[in-house]
Design a protein around this motif. Sequence first.
Motif, short mmCIF file in Angstrom:
data_model
loop_
_atom_site.label_atom_id
_atom_site.label_comp_id
_atom_site.label_asym_id
_atom_site.label_seq_id
_atom_site.Cartn_x
_atom_site.Cartn_y
_atom_site.Cartn_z
N GLY A 161 0.80 -1.22 0.00
CA GLY A 161 0.00 0.00 0.00
C GLY A 161 0.83 1.26 0.00
N MET A 162 2.08 1.17 -0.47
CA MET A 162 2.90 2.37 -0.55
C MET A 162 2.29 3.36 -1.53
N PRO A 163 2.51 4.65 -1.32
CA PRO A 163 2.01 5.64 -2.28
C PRO A 163 2.57 5.37 -3.66
N LYS A 164 1.81 5.77 -4.69
CA LYS A 164 2.22 5.48 -6.06
C LYS A 164 3.59 6.05 -6.40
N ASP A 165 3.96 7.17 -5.76
CA ASP A 165 5.25 7.76 -6.09
C ASP A 165 6.41 7.00 -5.43
N GLN A 166 6.08 5.98 -4.61
CA GLN A 166 7.12 5.14 -4.04
C GLN A 166 7.17 3.75 -4.68
N VAL A 167 6.10 3.35 -5.33
CA VAL A 167 6.10 2.07 -6.03
C VAL A 167 6.88 2.24 -7.32
N ALA A 168 8.06 1.64 -7.40
CA ALA A 168 8.94 1.81 -8.56
C ALA A 168 9.20 3.29 -8.81
N TRP A 169 9.28 4.08 -7.72
CA TRP A 169 9.55 5.52 -7.77
C TRP A 169 8.54 6.28 -8.63
N GLY A 170 7.34 5.73 -8.75
CA GLY A 170 6.30 6.40 -9.52
C GLY A 170 6.49 6.32 -11.01
N ARG A 171 7.31 5.38 -11.48
CA ARG A 171 7.64 5.31 -12.91
C ARG A 171 6.81 4.29 -13.67
N LEU A 172 5.79 3.74 -13.04
CA LEU A 172 4.89 2.81 -13.72
C LEU A 172 3.55 3.49 -13.94
N ALA A 173 3.11 3.52 -15.18
CA ALA A 173 1.90 4.26 -15.51
C ALA A 173 0.65 3.58 -14.96
N HIS A 174 0.65 2.23 -14.88
CA HIS A 174 -0.55 1.51 -14.47
C HIS A 174 -0.16 0.08 -14.12
N ASP A 175 -1.16 -0.69 -13.66
CA ASP A 175 -0.90 -2.05 -13.21
C ASP A 175 -0.42 -2.95 -14.34
N ALA A 176 -0.84 -2.66 -15.57
CA ALA A 176 -0.39 -3.48 -16.69
C ALA A 176 1.13 -3.37 -16.86
N ALA A 177 1.71 -2.21 -16.55
CA ALA A 177 3.16 -2.07 -16.62
C ALA A 177 3.83 -2.92 -15.56
N LEU A 178 3.25 -2.95 -14.35
CA LEU A 178 3.79 -3.81 -13.30
C LEU A 178 3.68 -5.28 -13.73
N SER A 179 2.56 -5.66 -14.31
CA SER A 179 2.40 -7.04 -14.77
C SER A 179 3.43 -7.40 -15.82
N GLU A 180 3.74 -6.47 -16.71
CA GLU A 180 4.75 -6.76 -17.74
C GLU A 180 6.11 -6.98 -17.10
N LEU A 181 6.46 -6.17 -16.10
CA LEU A 181 7.73 -6.38 -15.41
C LEU A 181 7.74 -7.70 -14.66
N LEU A 182 6.59 -8.09 -14.12
CA LEU A 182 6.52 -9.32 -13.35
C LEU A 182 6.66 -10.56 -14.24
N THR A 183 6.53 -10.41 -15.55
CA THR A 183 6.82 -11.57 -16.41
C THR A 183 8.29 -11.98 -16.26
N LEU A 184 9.16 -11.04 -15.89
CA LEU A 184 10.57 -11.37 -15.67
C LEU A 184 10.75 -12.18 -14.40
N GLU A 185 9.96 -11.88 -13.37
CA GLU A 185 10.00 -12.67 -12.15
C GLU A 185 9.46 -14.07 -12.41
N GLU A 186 8.37 -14.17 -13.16
CA GLU A 186 7.82 -15.49 -13.47
C GLU A 186 8.76 -16.29 -14.36
N LEU A 187 9.46 -15.61 -15.26
CA LEU A 187 10.46 -16.29 -16.08
C LEU A 187 11.56 -16.88 -15.20
N ALA A 188 12.07 -16.08 -14.27
CA ALA A 188 13.14 -16.57 -13.40
C ALA A 188 12.66 -17.75 -12.56
N GLN A 189 11.44 -17.66 -12.02
CA GLN A 189 10.91 -18.76 -11.23
C GLN A 189 10.69 -20.00 -12.10
#
Length: 442
Positions: A251-279
């Motif tokens: 529940g961190m403020p949006k400006d602290q989640v990835a320093w506010g550099r993600l436009a929306h949740d879909a951007a976070l999901s795209e980055l998380l494909t890298l975590e799922e790849l590693a797993q």
Amino acid sequence: MSIRVFTVVLVASLLAALMPASAEILPTPPGWQIERAVLLNRHGVRSPTSTNEQLDKYSATPWPTWPVEPGFLSPRGEELMRLMGGYYRVLYGGRGLVQADDCPTAGTVAAWTDIGERTRTSGAAILAGMYPRCANLPLRNQANFTVPDPLFNPQPTASCPMDLAANRAAILARVGGSFASVQREYAGPLAMMQSVLCPAGTTRSAGGGSCGEAGMPSSIVGGAEDGVRLRGPIGYASTAAENFLMQSAEGMPKDQVAWGRLAHDAALSELLTLEELAQDLTQKTKPIAQQRGSNLLSLIGAILVNGHSFPGHAATGQPVRLGILVGHDSNIHNVAALLDLTWQIPGSLPGAASPGGALAFEQFHEIRTGKRFVRIAYYAQTLDEMRRRAALNYRDPPGMVQVALPACSADLVNNACPLESFLKIVKAAVDPGCVTVTGGNY
């Protein structure tokens, strides 16, 4: 899932991440009774496992601070686990597995956790959420904290050597012999991660080194807690993406989640494909999954047959009816790989082991015939529910989905696998040389 197939589902996954949460409680078939459930639970929301000093070496901006030590469950994470515990009481109390309106009979509800703080605190929070006024709920873990628990972090043995060179070869065989093709296929998420870590072409990190790892080679190294891990751009990007997920769930403020550099949740999901790849590579590659998941899967089968097989449970008295094993996402991925399982809850990628989520193995008894069946489900709060600390109940449940067991598709009854078939599937999936845990006190 193959690496190429995983890439193909990215677009569908990102669309799913934008869908509203919805779930239905899986019904008990007519004439059936639920007898036992074993939940393989991931710990809840935690701080990064690395220190800020370590993380700052690869990012232009210092990482935000957390209120707890590295790798510890946060106060918010503890609260979210209590909410899940409360829902398990609603769910399994409503089905008649455990008491819904009183303290459970001694020994019928129990938890066994890995030895780390985040798993022990998560287990305690789940039980406290289920029965906040009951003192007879056993929360147990291995007494010796100086050696790993073989259930969650098995170590090499003569019959299960966990050879790093062989495991490295098995991973590389899945990606065509090198990481070149993978880095091409994931060029988009990797470029996005580099722009988040090092915006506008920043070359120096907050820690004084080079910013990011875009130019570094990828490699496979031994990991103290997870067998093998990736080093280089994919490895660090997966770590950073998971940290962003934890920030958002915290529940961190949006400006602290990835320093506010993600436009929306879909951007976070795209980055998380890298975590799922590693797993996928480090935990779902078959020999690794067998080395690290055979103990867990074998024990889950034993507990379903006999509740007295639950770790730390006495051989006398009531058998465990609801047993909760609290470990890590790697443990869930190991077991999922052995059984070829996947799932998806709203806002998450396919097969993602969300913070606080659980892979549930539920055993039912058909009263008329006496036959027993196993049904698998996945339960987890959605990211939106975690952000809001949403109350969970019948009207507003967490994300949940029934999980298909492909190896039992020909034998299903009411979408459940006959217990005998399930146990045969388990036996075929595990490496017997890697089974060192047999239940009870170990």
